[in-house]
Design an enzyme around this catalytic site. Structure first.
Site, PDB file in Angstrom:
ATOM      1  N   CYS A  58     -18.007   3.119   4.135  1.00  0.00           N
ATOM      2  CA  CYS A  58     -19.447   3.369   4.105  1.00  0.00           C
ATOM      3  C   CYS A  58     -19.801   4.353   2.995  1.00  0.00           C
ATOM      4  CB  CYS A  58     -19.897   3.900   5.465  1.00  0.00           C
ATOM      5  SG  CYS A  58     -21.656   4.238   5.537  1.00  0.00           S
ATOM      6  N   ASP A 113       0.192   5.195   6.752  1.00  0.00           N
ATOM      7  CA  ASP A 113       0.919   5.873   5.662  1.00  0.00           C
ATOM      8  C   ASP A 113       1.549   7.206   6.080  1.00  0.00           C
ATOM      9  OD1 ASP A 113       0.130   3.786   4.130  1.00  0.00           O
ATOM     10  OD2 ASP A 113      -1.505   4.831   3.120  1.00  0.00           O
ATOM     11  N   ARG A 140      17.452  -9.308   4.743  1.00  0.00           N
ATOM     12  CA  ARG A 140      18.864  -8.978   4.440  1.00  0.00           C
ATOM     13  C   ARG A 140      19.762 -10.201   4.706  1.00  0.00           C
ATOM     14  NH1 ARG A 140      21.691  -4.912   1.828  1.00  0.00           N
ATOM     15  NH2 ARG A 140      20.732  -3.213   2.988  1.00  0.00           N
ATOM     16  N   GLY A 171      19.398   0.650   5.694  1.00  0.00           N
ATOM     17  CA  GLY A 171      20.534   0.804   4.778  1.00  0.00           C
ATOM     18  C   GLY A 171      20.246   0.242   3.400  1.00  0.00           C
ATOM     19  N   LYS A 199      28.560  -5.274  -3.843  1.00  0.00           N
ATOM     20  CA  LYS A 199      28.043  -5.606  -2.519  1.00  0.00           C
ATOM     21  C   LYS A 199      27.552  -7.042  -2.520  1.00  0.00           C
ATOM     22  CE  LYS A 199      26.619  -1.045  -0.986  1.00  0.00           C
ATOM     23  NZ  LYS A 199      25.540  -0.263  -0.414  1.00  0.00           N
TER      24      LYS A 199
HETATM   25  O1  F6P Z   1      -4.213   2.852   5.104  1.00  0.00           O
HETATM   26  C1  F6P Z   1      -3.678   3.025   3.833  1.00  0.00           C
HETATM   27  C2  F6P Z   1      -3.129   1.749   3.352  1.00  0.00           C
HETATM   28  O2  F6P Z   1      -2.360   1.224   4.345  1.00  0.00           O
HETATM   29  C3  F6P Z   1      -2.338   1.824   2.041  1.00  0.00           C
HETATM   30  O3  F6P Z   1      -0.972   2.018   2.195  1.00  0.00           O
HETATM   31  C4  F6P Z   1      -2.660   0.501   1.426  1.00  0.00           C
HETATM   32  O4  F6P Z   1      -2.598   0.610   0.028  1.00  0.00           O
HETATM   33  C5  F6P Z   1      -4.063   0.269   1.838  1.00  0.00           C
HETATM   34  O5  F6P Z   1      -4.194   0.867   3.106  1.00  0.00           O
HETATM   35  C6  F6P Z   1      -4.491  -1.164   1.893  1.00  0.00           C
HETATM   36  O6  F6P Z   1      -5.859  -1.176   2.144  1.00  0.00           O
HETATM   37  P1  F6P Z   1      -6.765  -2.465   2.071  1.00  0.00           P
HETATM   38  O7  F6P Z   1      -6.625  -3.141   3.380  1.00  0.00           O
HETATM   39  O8  F6P Z   1      -8.126  -1.946   1.850  1.00  0.00           O
HETATM   40  O9  F6P Z   1      -6.209  -3.315   0.961  1.00  0.00           O
END
Ligand code: F6P
Length: 308
Positions: A58, A113, A140, A171, A199
């Site tokens: 907003c 995040d 993996r 890992g 690996k």
């Molecule tokens: O909430 C943050 C986040 O998860 C970031 O890691 C990511 O870049 C972003 O949101 C993605 O947001 P949108 O859904 O607006 O693309």
């Protein structure tokens, strides 16, 4: 976030308060998108991802006029306190509002995040992390069956928590996060540090965005250095932001929702409730927004040691 909403509603009702849900965040404040929430209105939501109240960006709330409209609407609706679930952007708006108006705001940290200062934990992080780990484990299988090198991009444009923790948990042979200056090492050396013995598969977790340019850009830069490998890139994207929340997320979000109402009852304003060392804490919006939460540098080193 639904678990937090449930925590807020049920705690408020327990304390004899009336609860109004504001749909679509600050947009709903300005355009009067209010709904009354009873205890039964938050039944059967604790296990659901997303938010029953929806969310929106907003621009108008960034302006004093927008915040004034929000204030007038809330006064009219008899709202005496607000719990806002969000991150830096939401808390910046909340802080400005509390400098101008007398309806107290208390924040609950919500972002996958996990990058909000003043709290060890943010809502959604644990679920997102577990989703990433599940996806990387699956990738993996292909990587080892086909002798491939995978660059897997995860969310966290400005913070490497998801990348670092998922890399440790799966890992990963290398982890590239915004907190590390990838120019310090050459990318090749960084990846080789996890590749010193031959690996059968290589997983490199890359946090999106940042200086590294993301998984595709990195794969492109190093492909000639790893000619023995068939290289693939996988972007996990928004699947990290959905799904039924983990038990930890449900419990922590419930605690934070409860704590936010308690804080309002204690006449707090312009603060975020957080969790530090398992305990509920209060941190001013000013500090939560201004200060930077760093990843644990020891974990970067641990990942490097364990990946050889
Ligand atoms: O909430 C943050 C986040 O998860 C970031 O890691 C990511 O870049 C972003 O949101 C993605 O947001 P949108 O859904 O607006 O693309």
């Amino acid at each position: 976030m639904n678990a937090a909403i449930r925590g807020v509603v049920r705690t408020a009702i327990f304390n004899g308060l009336k609860v109004t849900g504001i749909r679509q965040g600050y947009y709903g404040m300005i355009y009067q998108d209010f709904i009354e929430l009873e205890a039964s209105g938050v039944s059967d939501i604790i296990q659901r991802g997303g938010t029953i109240l929806k969310t929106a960006r907003c621009e108008e709330f960034r302006t004093p006029e927008g915040r004034q409209k929000a204030y007038d609407n809330m006064k009219l609706a008899g709202i005496d306190g607000v719990v806002v679930i969000g991150g830096d952007g939401s808390f910046t708006g909340a802080r400005l509002f509390n400098e101008e108006h007398d309806i107290p705001f208390v924040g609950v940290p919500g972002t996958i995040d996990n990058d909000i200062y003043g709290t060890d934990y943010t809502i959604g992080y644990d679920t997102a992390l577990n989703t990433v780990v599940e996806a990387v484990d699956k990738i993996r299988d292909t990587a080892s069956a086909h002798n491939r090198m995978f660059f897997i991009e995860v969310m966290g444009a400005e913070a490497g928590f998801i990348a670092l923790y998922s890399g440790l948990a799966t890992g990963a042979e290398a982890i590239i996060i915004p907190e590390m200056d990838v120019n310090q090492y050459s990318l090749k050396n960084l990846i080789e540090s996890g590749n010193s013995r031959k690996k059968s598969s290589n997983i490199i977790i890359v946090a999106e965005g940042g200086k590294s340019g993301g998984a595709f850009a990195i794969a492109e830069k190093v492909k000639n250095d790893f000619k023995d490998y068939d290289i693939r890139v996988s972007i996990l994207g928004h699947l990290q932001r959905g799904g039924s929340p983990s038990a930890i997320d449900r419990v922590n979000a419930s605690r934070l929702g409860h704590a936010a109402v308690e804080a309002l009852l204690d006449d707090q304003k312009s603060v975020m409730v957080g969790l530090s060392n398992g305990e509920i804490t209060l941190v001013s919006f000013r500090r939560a927004v201004k200060l930077h939460k760093d990843v644990d540098r020891n974990l970067i080193e641990l990942a490097r040691i364990l990946s050889v």
